[in-house]
Design a protein around this motif. Structure first.
Motif, PDB file in Angstrom:
ATOM      1  N   ARG A  73       3.357  -6.565  -2.192  1.00 11.51           N
ATOM      2  CA  ARG A  73       1.924  -6.756  -2.088  1.00 11.51           C
ATOM      3  C   ARG A  73       1.298  -5.542  -1.398  1.00 11.51           C
ATOM      4  O   ARG A  73       1.892  -4.947  -0.499  1.00 11.51           O
ATOM      5  CB  ARG A  73       1.607  -8.019  -1.286  1.00 11.51           C
ATOM      6  CG  ARG A  73       2.050  -9.305  -1.929  1.00 11.51           C
ATOM      7  CD  ARG A  73       1.934 -10.490  -0.991  1.00 11.51           C
ATOM      8  NE  ARG A  73       0.571 -10.700  -0.524  1.00 11.51           N
ATOM      9  CZ  ARG A  73       0.172 -10.506   0.730  1.00 11.51           C
ATOM     10  NH1 ARG A  73       1.041 -10.092   1.651  1.00 11.51           N
ATOM     11  NH2 ARG A  73      -1.079 -10.734   1.080  1.00 11.51           N
ATOM     12  N   THR A  74       0.111  -5.182  -1.835  1.00  9.63           N
ATOM     13  CA  THR A  74      -0.570  -4.026  -1.260  1.00  9.63           C
ATOM     14  C   THR A  74      -0.723  -4.173   0.250  1.00  9.63           C
ATOM     15  O   THR A  74      -0.555  -3.209   1.006  1.00  9.63           O
ATOM     16  CB  THR A  74      -1.959  -3.855  -1.909  1.00  9.63           C
ATOM     17  OG1 THR A  74      -1.790  -3.654  -3.313  1.00  9.63           O
ATOM     18  CG2 THR A  74      -2.688  -2.665  -1.323  1.00  9.63           C
ATOM     19  N   ALA A  75      -1.017  -5.385   0.720  1.00 15.06           N
ATOM     20  CA  ALA A  75      -1.218  -5.612   2.145  1.00 15.06           C
ATOM     21  C   ALA A  75       0.060  -5.413   2.957  1.00 15.06           C
ATOM     22  O   ALA A  75      -0.006  -5.188   4.172  1.00 15.06           O
ATOM     23  CB  ALA A  75      -1.759  -7.029   2.374  1.00 15.06           C
TER      24      ALA A  75
ATOM     25  N   GLY B 252      -8.089   0.410  -8.803  1.00 13.72           N
ATOM     26  CA  GLY B 252      -7.004  -0.102  -7.980  1.00 13.72           C
ATOM     27  C   GLY B 252      -6.179   1.010  -7.360  1.00 13.72           C
ATOM     28  O   GLY B 252      -5.819   0.943  -6.181  1.00 13.72           O
ATOM     29  N   ALA B 253      -5.884   2.054  -8.135  1.00 16.84           N
ATOM     30  CA  ALA B 253      -5.113   3.181  -7.610  1.00 16.84           C
ATOM     31  C   ALA B 253      -5.895   3.900  -6.525  1.00 16.84           C
ATOM     32  O   ALA B 253      -5.341   4.299  -5.499  1.00 16.84           O
ATOM     33  CB  ALA B 253      -4.757   4.144  -8.743  1.00 16.84           C
TER      34      ALA B 253
ATOM     35  N   LEU C 124       2.379  -2.996   2.309  1.00 20.14           N
ATOM     36  CA  LEU C 124       2.829  -1.610   2.277  1.00 20.14           C
ATOM     37  C   LEU C 124       2.618  -0.854   3.590  1.00 20.14           C
ATOM     38  O   LEU C 124       3.514  -0.120   4.028  1.00 20.14           O
ATOM     39  CB  LEU C 124       2.157  -0.863   1.122  1.00 20.14           C
ATOM     40  CG  LEU C 124       2.654  -1.233  -0.278  1.00 20.14           C
ATOM     41  CD1 LEU C 124       1.812  -0.522  -1.338  1.00 20.14           C
ATOM     42  CD2 LEU C 124       4.125  -0.872  -0.446  1.00 20.14           C
TER      43      LEU C 124
ATOM     44  N   ILE D  10       3.310   8.568  -3.891  1.00 15.17           N
ATOM     45  CA  ILE D  10       2.874   7.589  -4.881  1.00 15.17           C
ATOM     46  C   ILE D  10       3.031   8.240  -6.247  1.00 15.17           C
ATOM     47  O   ILE D  10       2.482   9.323  -6.485  1.00 15.17           O
ATOM     48  CB  ILE D  10       1.417   7.170  -4.652  1.00 15.17           C
ATOM     49  CG1 ILE D  10       1.254   6.473  -3.305  1.00 15.17           C
ATOM     50  CG2 ILE D  10       0.951   6.237  -5.767  1.00 15.17           C
ATOM     51  CD1 ILE D  10      -0.187   6.106  -2.980  1.00 15.17           C
TER      52      ILE D  10
ATOM     53  N   ILE E 279       6.751   5.265  -3.842  1.00 17.00           N
ATOM     54  CA  ILE E 279       6.112   4.061  -4.383  1.00 17.00           C
ATOM     55  C   ILE E 279       5.770   4.360  -5.842  1.00 17.00           C
ATOM     56  O   ILE E 279       4.767   5.019  -6.130  1.00 17.00           O
ATOM     57  CB  ILE E 279       4.845   3.702  -3.591  1.00 17.00           C
ATOM     58  CG1 ILE E 279       5.173   3.541  -2.106  1.00 17.00           C
ATOM     59  CG2 ILE E 279       4.221   2.419  -4.132  1.00 17.00           C
ATOM     60  CD1 ILE E 279       3.945   3.325  -1.224  1.00 17.00           C
TER      61      ILE E 279
ATOM     62  N   GLU F  44      -8.176   2.645  -4.527  1.00 20.17           N
ATOM     63  CA  GLU F  44      -8.216   1.808  -3.326  1.00 20.17           C
ATOM     64  C   GLU F  44      -6.898   1.883  -2.568  1.00 20.17           C
ATOM     65  O   GLU F  44      -6.881   1.941  -1.333  1.00 20.17           O
ATOM     66  CB  GLU F  44      -8.538   0.364  -3.711  1.00 20.17           C
ATOM     67  CG  GLU F  44      -9.970   0.171  -4.189  1.00 20.17           C
ATOM     68  CD  GLU F  44     -10.232  -1.266  -4.591  1.00 20.17           C
ATOM     69  OE1 GLU F  44      -9.257  -2.045  -4.719  1.00 20.17           O
ATOM     70  OE2 GLU F  44     -11.413  -1.624  -4.796  1.00 20.17           O
ATOM     71  N   LEU F  45      -5.784   1.880  -3.302  1.00 15.60           N
ATOM     72  CA  LEU F  45      -4.469   1.975  -2.664  1.00 15.60           C
ATOM     73  C   LEU F  45      -4.310   3.304  -1.951  1.00 15.60           C
ATOM     74  O   LEU F  45      -3.872   3.357  -0.796  1.00 15.60           O
ATOM     75  CB  LEU F  45      -3.361   1.813  -3.710  1.00 15.60           C
ATOM     76  CG  LEU F  45      -1.930   2.018  -3.202  1.00 15.60           C
ATOM     77  CD1 LEU F  45      -1.565   0.947  -2.184  1.00 15.60           C
ATOM     78  CD2 LEU F  45      -0.940   2.026  -4.364  1.00 15.60           C
TER      79      LEU F  45
ATOM     80  N   LEU G 252      -3.807   3.743   2.147  1.00 11.80           N
ATOM     81  CA  LEU G 252      -2.610   4.345   2.722  1.00 11.80           C
ATOM     82  C   LEU G 252      -2.929   5.654   3.431  1.00 11.80           C
ATOM     83  O   LEU G 252      -2.257   6.021   4.401  1.00 11.80           O
ATOM     84  CB  LEU G 252      -1.551   4.565   1.641  1.00 11.80           C
ATOM     85  CG  LEU G 252      -1.011   3.294   0.975  1.00 11.80           C
ATOM     86  CD1 LEU G 252       0.121   3.634   0.025  1.00 11.80           C
ATOM     87  CD2 LEU G 252      -0.548   2.280   2.011  1.00 11.80           C
TER      88      LEU G 252
END
Length: 302
Positions: free
Chosen positions: A232-234, A260-261, A236, A248, A110, A263-264, A268
């Motif tokens: 979209r993040t949701a 944001g990073a 993934l 990542i 990603i 949270e992602l 995951l």
């Protein structure tokens, strides 16, 4: 040996991901959620029952009636670590190992970096992808960001369209692939720039599921590398649920401090467990000596 795994989890999405992941290691297990499925009658065919519960929604005493030693879904840090769950379900030497897939592997990248940097990182994974009959690369990207756009390299659109057919099998992926200059079998890019996204997330998820089944098949040894961009993040978690390893790619360490990073990465990690997720920074694998290579010559940095 048939047995039942009961998962007490109110979140249907998390339950589906757990069922898919645990089912790949315990194919003989009946995996049910009493919160969503009710009390399954399959228990009568089971030699024993294992219970996993979400401590944020259930007390240990609430589920102890069906199991003497219920297993917490999350660890002390609040993370869902599938390797921990697998080791606790049947804690003996015969339990499957989460780090040792039966045959090939499926790896997802990603990237949040330029395409030439992304492909230089992928080139560095060569040793990790050795020893297989085939290495397949699937670019779930826009046409502009795909690595290979040869005359026969526009089969990704057809592959996405066909993978939802009932007649489609994981082995059929190979029929859409050609060899690229770096040794991967690949369908190449899409016919139109945004086909990956215009065809809908369901088709990308279906193709990733087929790719995981192909990589884990005992018919032949196949490694699959999937590049996932622009989703979209949701979406993934559903795309990467069957992956053995997920990378990542961030441009620099200070990017990892972005909210944001973070949270992602946290989201995951909860889905995959820390053993399957790695965060890499471009500054760590790009050197002056690698500033010009085969990928830079063939890629457009967009």
């Amino acid at each position: 040996m048939a047995f039942t795994i009961r998962i007490y989890e109110n979140n249907e999405y998390i339950y589906r991901l757990l069922k898919k992941r645990l089912g790949s290691f315990y194919p003989d297990a009946y995996i049910v959620n009493p919160c969503l499925d009710g009390q399954a009658e399959d228990d009568r065919f089971s030699d024993f029952i294992k219970v996993i519960y979400d401590p944020s929604d259930f007390n240990k005493d609430d589920v102890s009636l069906t199991s003497e030693s219920p297993i917490r879904l999350t660890d002390d840090g609040g993370m869902i670590d599938c390797s921990r769950l697998i080791s606790l379900i049947i804690p003996n030497a015969e339990s499957p190992s989460i780090n040792q897939p039966a045959t090939g592997t499926i790896t997802a990248v990603i990237p949040f970096v330029y395409s030439d940097v992304r492909d230089r990182f992928i080139y560095g994974l060569e040793s990790d992808l050795s020893g297989s009959d085939f290495n397949i690369r699937l670019d779930f990207t826009s046409r502009l960001r795909a690595l290979w756009r040869g005359s026969s390299g526009s089969n990704m659109t057809a592959l996405l369209k066909d993978c939802k057919s009932r007649k489609f099998t994981p082995e059929d992926i190979l029929k859409y692939c050609n060899m690229d200059d770096s040794g991967f079998l690949t369908p190449g890019c899409c016919k139109n720039n945004d086909d990956v996204y215009d065809l809908g997330i369901e088709r990308s998820t279906a193709l990733m599921n087929h790719a995981a089944d192909l990589a884990h098949s005992k018919l032949r040894s196949v490694n699959v590398l999937a590049v996932l961009e622009g989703f979209r993040t949701a979406d993934l978690p559903g795309l990467i649920a069957g992956c053995d390893k997920v990378f990542i790619l961030l441009p620099a360490r200070n990017a990892g401090e972005d909210l944001g990073a973070k949270e992602l990465i946290t989201m995951l990690t909860k889905v995959l467990g820390s053993e399957r997720l790695s965060v890499r920074y471009a500054e760590d694998f790009i050197t002056d000596n690698s500033s010009v290579d085969v990928f830079t010559q063939r890629s457009v940095a967009v």
